[in-house]
Motif scaffolding. Structure first.
Motif, mmCIF file in Angstrom:
data_model
loop_
_atom_site.group_PDB
_atom_site.id
_atom_site.type_symbol
_atom_site.label_atom_id
_atom_site.label_comp_id
_atom_site.label_asym_id
_atom_site.label_seq_id
_atom_site.Cartn_x
_atom_site.Cartn_y
_atom_site.Cartn_z
ATOM 1 N N LEU A 1 45.947 44.636 36.543
ATOM 2 C CA LEU A 1 46.731 43.579 35.893
ATOM 3 C C LEU A 1 45.987 42.250 35.977
ATOM 4 N N VAL A 2 45.362 41.989 37.107
ATOM 5 C CA VAL A 2 44.618 40.734 37.273
ATOM 6 C C VAL A 2 43.437 40.698 36.300
ATOM 7 N N LEU A 3 42.707 41.824 36.240
ATOM 8 C CA LEU A 3 41.500 41.888 35.405
ATOM 9 C C LEU A 3 41.827 41.796 33.914
ATOM 10 N N ALA B 1 33.751 35.790 41.954
ATOM 11 C CA ALA B 1 34.686 35.026 42.774
ATOM 12 C C ALA B 1 35.831 35.910 43.262
ATOM 13 N N CYS B 2 36.256 36.847 42.404
ATOM 14 C CA CYS B 2 37.425 37.686 42.743
ATOM 15 C C CYS B 2 37.044 38.882 43.608
ATOM 16 N N TRP B 3 35.962 39.583 43.192
ATOM 17 C CA TRP B 3 35.617 40.847 43.849
ATOM 18 C C TRP B 3 34.108 40.886 44.112
ATOM 19 N N PRO B 4 33.639 40.114 45.105
ATOM 20 C CA PRO B 4 32.182 40.075 45.348
ATOM 21 C C PRO B 4 31.644 41.483 45.576
ATOM 22 N N SER B 5 30.478 41.768 44.957
ATOM 23 C CA SER B 5 29.892 43.099 45.141
ATOM 24 C C SER B 5 28.396 43.042 44.901
#
Lengths: 269, 228
Positions: free
Chosen positions: B12-14, B106-110
Motif C-alpha cells: 500500500l505504501v509503495l 529512504a524507505c527500504w535501504p538495500s
C-alpha cells in the motif's frame, strides 16, 4: 495478452522454409551460395540497383500464409556482402479451415562489414485471419541494416484480421530494439486512443548503421495530421533510428516511411 | 510470490499515489491524447487505459516482477531501452527511476538499490527500480507487477480529472472496471518474468505506436501541464 502461443500440434497447415546466404564473390560483387525455397516461399535472384549488391525477390507461389501454416525464412549475409531482399507482392494472411493460427518466422543475420536491405511489401491481415509473425535479427557491430515492416488491418473495406508481430534486433549480442505489435479482434485496446485509434495501417523502418555512433540524429516529426497520418523518426539507444508511421492505408504509411528514410539515411557506403 | 499479511501494508505504501516518487507530474500520455481529441470522456479514457495497460503497462509490470525476482537489473535496464524507441519516453522512465530510487532508499535501504544507483547515477528505468524497491520492502514479484500495472492506468486517470474536469467518481470507476484486467496483466507479467530469469527475450515487448509518436510531439510543446 500479446504473448505468442505455440503453434497447435498436429496442425494441417503447410510447413515451408526458405533460406538465403549471401557472400562476397571475390570480384567486388555478392554471390548467393544458398538460395533455396519451397511451397509458398520462393526466393529468386533479380536485377540489383547496385553492382556490388545481390537482389532477391521472394515470390509467393501460393496464397499464404493460411491459418495453420508455419513458414520460415532465414537469411544470412556473410562478412562484406551486400544483400537486398524484397517481395513480388503484398503478403495476405488468410483464415484457415480450422481457425488455427498461422506462424511466419524470419531469422536474419548480418555479419561484420555486411549490409542487408530487407524491404518486403506490406503484410495484410484479411478478415478472420490470425497470424503470429516473428522477426529476429542478429547484427554484428559493424553490420548495416535497413528493415521495413508494414502491417495493414484488413483488405480494402474489410474487417481486420488478427496480427501479432514481434521484431527483435540484437547488435553485438545486445538488445537494440524489441517491439511487438498486437492488433485486431481480441487484443484489448488495440483500436483505442493509445495504440492505433482509427488508423488501419502501420509501418516501421529501422536503419542500423555504425555511422550513427558519430552522427546521432535528432527526433524528426514527419507528420502529425490525423487525416494524413502520423509518423516520427526517433534515435534508438544504440546506433540506429526507427521510423514509426500510422496511416489510413498502406500507401500513406509507405510515403511516411520513405520520408523518414530520406531524413535519416547515412551516406551510401 | 503472494503477499503475506506481514508485508501487505508495504505494498500500500509503495503503490500509493502520494508515494513521493514524482509520478504525479506525469500523465502517461493522457495529456497528448486529450489535446488530440482522442480522450474526451470516461469511455475514451477507459479505452486509452486498456490499451496502455496491455502494452506499456504489461512491459513495465514484467520488468518490475523480473527485478523483484532477482534478474540482473542492468540487463533489465537494457531490455527496457530496447522496448522504448521514443527518446522522450526513455528520458521520462529514467527521470522517474531516479526519483523512485531516492524515495525507495529512504524507505527500504538495500544493497541492491545502492548497487543500481551507483551503476546508473542518472537513473535506471523506473519499473526496474520499482521491482528492486518491492523486494527491499519484503514484497514479491506479483506485488511489484501489480504496483507497476496499476501505475500504468492510475496516472492517466488522475491526469484526465485535471485536464478534462472529469468527475473524479467517473475516473475512479474506470480504474475499478479495469481491476480484473490489471490482475490478469500482473499474472501474465509474473509468468513472463519467471521465464525471463533464463532468457530475457521472454520479457514482453508489447508496444503502443500512438503513445510513442505522441510522446515525442508532447515533449516539444512549449507549455504543458504534465511532464509526459
Amino acid at each position: 495478452m500479446t504473448a505468442v502461443a505455440p503453434a497447435p500440434a498436429a496442425s494441417c497447415g503447410v510447413r515451408a522454409a526458405a533460406r538465403i546466404v549471401a557472400a562476397p564473390d571475390g570480384r567486388g560483387g555478392t554471390a548467393l551460395p544458398v538460395l533455396h525455397g519451397e511451397g509458398p516461399l520462393v526466393p529468386r535472384r533479380t536485377r540489383a540497383a547496385r553492382a556490388d549488391t545481390a537482389q532477391v525477390t521472394v515470390v509467393g507461389a501460393m496464397s499464404a500464409p493460411l491459418g495453420g501454416d508455419h513458414l520460415r525464412l532465414d537469411a544470412r549475409v556473410l562478412p562484406g556482402a551486400r544483400l537486398a531482399v524484397g517481395s513480388a507482392a503484398a503478403t495476405v494472411s488468410l483464415p484457415g479451415r480450422d481457425g488455427a493460427r498461422a506462424r511466419y518466422d524470419v531469422r536474419l543475420a548480418v555479419d561484420e562489414g555486411a549490409e542487408l536491405r530487407w524491404l518486403p511489401e506490406p503484410l495484410i491481415a484479411a478478415a478472420g485471419s490470425d497470424l503470429a509473425m516473428t522477426t529476429r535479427v542478429e547484427l554484428a557491430e559493424g553490420a548495416r541494416l535497413v528493415l521495413r515492416e508494414e502491417l495493414v488491418l484488413g483488405r480494402a473495406g474489410e474487417r481486420p484480421g488478427r496480427l501479432v508481430s514481434r521484431l527483435t534486433v540484437r547488435r553485438g549480442g545486445r538488445a537494440l530494439l524489441d517491439q511487438e505489435v498486437a492488433l485486431g479482434p481480441g487484443v484489448p485496446g488495440w483500436s483505442g486512443p493509445a495504440v492505433l485509434d482509427r488508423y488501419r495501417a502501420m509501418g516501421q523502418l529501422l536503419i542500423a548503421d555504425p555511422w550513427f555512433e558519430e552522427h546521432a540524429p535528432g527526433v524528426v516529426a514527419l507528420a502529425s495530421d490525423p487525416a494524413e497520418g502520423e509518423a516520427v523518426l526517433t534515435p534508438l539507444a544504440g546506433p540506429a533510428v526507427l521510423v514509426t508511421a500510422l496511416g489510413r492505408d498502406a500507401l500513406t504509411v509507405r510515403r511516411l516511411l520513405n520520408a523518414g528514410q530520406r531524413a535519416a539515411a547515412p551516406p551510401a557506403g | 510470490m503472494t503477499t503475506t499479511t506481514a508485508t501487505r501494508a508495504a505494498l500500500l505504501v509503495l503503490a500509493d499515489g502520494r508515494f513521493p516518487a514524482g509520478g504525479h507530474a506525469h500523465s502517461g500520455g493522457a495529456e497528448a491524447a486529450i489535446a488530440a481529441g482522442r480522450v474526451s470522456d470516461p469511455a475514451s479514457l477507459e479505452a486509452f487505459c486498456r490499451g496502455r495497460l496491455g502494452t506499456a503497462g504489461l512491459v513495465a509490470a514484467a520488468l518490475a516482477a523480473a527485478a523483484a525476482a532477482g534478474a540482473n537489473p542492468l540487463l533489465l535496464d537494457e531490455a527496457a531501452d530496447a522496448r522504448t524507441p521514443s527518446p522522450a519516453l526513455r528520458m521520462t522512465a529514467r527521470k522517474l527511476g531516479r526519483q523512485m530510487m531516492r524515495a525507495a532508499r529512504a524507505c527500504w535501504p538495500s544493497p541492491a538499490l545502492d548497487a543500481l544507483a551507483a551503476a546508473r547515477p542518472r537513473g535506471a528505468h523506473q519499473p526496474v527500480v520499482l521491482g528492486l524497491a518491492a523486494a527491499a520492502a519484503g514484497l514479491g514479484p506479483l506485488d511489484a507487477a501489480h504496483a507497476a500495472a496499476y501505475e500504468a492506468v492510475s496516472g492517466p486517470a488522475t491526469a484526465a480529472v485535471r485536464l478534462l474536469s472529469l468527475d473524479p467518481f467517473d475516473a475512479t470507476a474506470v480504474l475499478a472496471r479495469l481491476a480484473p484486467e490489471l490482475d490478469r496483466v500482473a499474472e501474465l507479467a509474473v509468468a513472463a518474468a519467471e521465464s525471463a530469469l533464463d532468457d530475457l527475450d521472454a520479457l514482453p515487448a508489447a508496444s503502443a505506436p500512438l503513445l510513442e509518436i505522441a510522446a515525442e510531439a508532447h515533449a516539444a510543446w512549449p507549455v504543458r501541464l504534465f511532464a509526459s
